[in-house]
Structures are given as structure tokens and as C-alpha cells.
Write an enzyme that holds these catalytic residues in place. Structure first.
Site, PDB file in Angstrom:
ATOM      1  N   ASP A 110       0.770  -1.084   0.099  1.00 47.49           N
ATOM      2  CA  ASP A 110       0.056  -0.125   0.021  1.00 47.49           C
ATOM      3  C   ASP A 110       0.823   1.182   0.007  1.00 47.49           C
ATOM      4  OD1 ASP A 110      -2.483  -1.323   0.105  1.00 47.49           O
ATOM      5  OD2 ASP A 110      -2.476  -1.432   2.276  1.00 47.49           O
ATOM      6  N   ASP A 167      -6.919  -1.984  -4.093  1.00 49.27           N
ATOM      7  CA  ASP A 167      -7.842  -1.524  -2.936  1.00 49.27           C
ATOM      8  C   ASP A 167      -9.141  -0.804  -3.602  1.00 49.27           C
ATOM      9  OD1 ASP A 167      -6.384  -2.960  -1.154  1.00 49.27           O
ATOM     10  OD2 ASP A 167      -5.422  -1.046  -0.535  1.00 49.27           O
TER      11      ASP A 167
END
Length: 163
Positions: free
Chosen positions: A115, A134
Site C-alpha cells: 500500500d 483496494d
């Protein structure tokens, strides 16, 4: 179903490309933070070993999470293949599947999801990071909720009438 497969392909490809460019090409793994348009957009390295927002990161659930993502993706593909739906239904399914597979590749290669997108605004400091996969999973799941189900008008006539 062609829309679903192409959407999944492009979400997966864009996710993996952005991760490679930012994490490896821009060396975010070493630098840890790159201010792009601070504070609105910052690249902040975060290895997510858990689920959303790092929940359950303390448990070694790598292969369990890979299995769940693959199973959910397969279920969505079979479900949409049988039930049909509008173009938005197929698009939503592709977003979800492409995003899920992008994060599966990360878990297999790195043991965690990479991320890196961090956005803050208006005096609120957001501590969480996310990635393109995501966004695909979130938007796809939301789209499936909105564009499927009874009374949504999304079906293409493949459903059996139970009345």
C-alpha cells in the site's frame, strides 16, 4: 462477461504497474515517504499483512487471505456468469476481481500487500495507505451492491422467475 474480464485485466495491470513504478522504480521501499502534492497526496510505504486498514496484521494469515480472495473472485465470476446483469454489473465484477487478484499477487510475492497512496486534507491527517487494487475491490463491491439484486433492474432476463 467480456466487460468483466477486460475490466479485471486492466485493473490488475494498472495496479501492478503503479506498485512497480512507485515501490521499486521510485524506491519507495527505501525512502518510505515521497511527497507528491502534500498533504493531499503522499506516497507512504505500508506493507499490509492483514485485511483492510491493517486489521489482523498480527496473525500469519497470508495463505488464508490468498485463498479467500481467489474463492470470492471465482464466486463472483460464476455468479455473474449465471445471473447476468447490466453493463455496470459486469464492470463492477471486473473491478472487484482485478483488484483482488492484484493484492493476491502481492501476498504471494512479498508476503504482504504493498500500500502506498496516502491522502489527507483540510487539517485531517489520514494515517492509512491504500493502492489501486483496494480502490477496485471497494468500487466493485459497492457497484455489485447497487447494480444487482431484485428490483435493481440490472438483470438481463437470465434469472428464473420464482413466483
Amino acid at each position: 462477461m467480456r466487460v468483466t474480464y477486460w475490466t479485471a485485466f486492466w485493473v490488475f495491470l494498472i495496479d501492478q504497474a503503479t506498485k512497480w513504478i512507485v515501490v521499486h522504480g521510485m524506491d519507495l521501499m527505501t525512502r518510505m515517504v515521497i511527497d507528491v502534492v502534500p498533504p493531499l497526496l503522499t506516497f507512504r510505504m505500508a506493507w499490509n499483512r492483514g485485511v483492510n486498514f491493517g486489521l489482523f496484521a498480527g496473525f500469519d494469515a497470508r495463505w488464508l487471505l490468498v485463498g479467500i480472495a481467489v474463492a470470492v473472485s471465482a464466486f463472483v465470476l460464476v455468479w455473474i456468469g449465471r445471473e447476468g446483469g447490466s453493463r455496470m454489473t459486469y464492470l463492477s465484477a471486473g473491478l472487484l476481481v482485478g483488484g483482488a487478484m492484484g493484492n493476491v499477487v502481492d501476498r504471494v510475492l512479498y508476503g504482504a500487500v504493498a500500500d502506498f497512496i496516502n491522502m489527507s486534507c483540510c487539517g485531517i491527517n489520514n494515517p492509512f495507505a491504500f493502492n489501486v487494487a483496494d480502490m477496485g475491490v471497494f468500487a466493485g463491491a459497492l457497484g455489485l451492491v447497487i447494480f444487482t439484486g431484485r428490483g435493481s433492474g440490472a438483470g438481463n432476463g437470465k434469472r428464473r422467475n420464482s413466483a
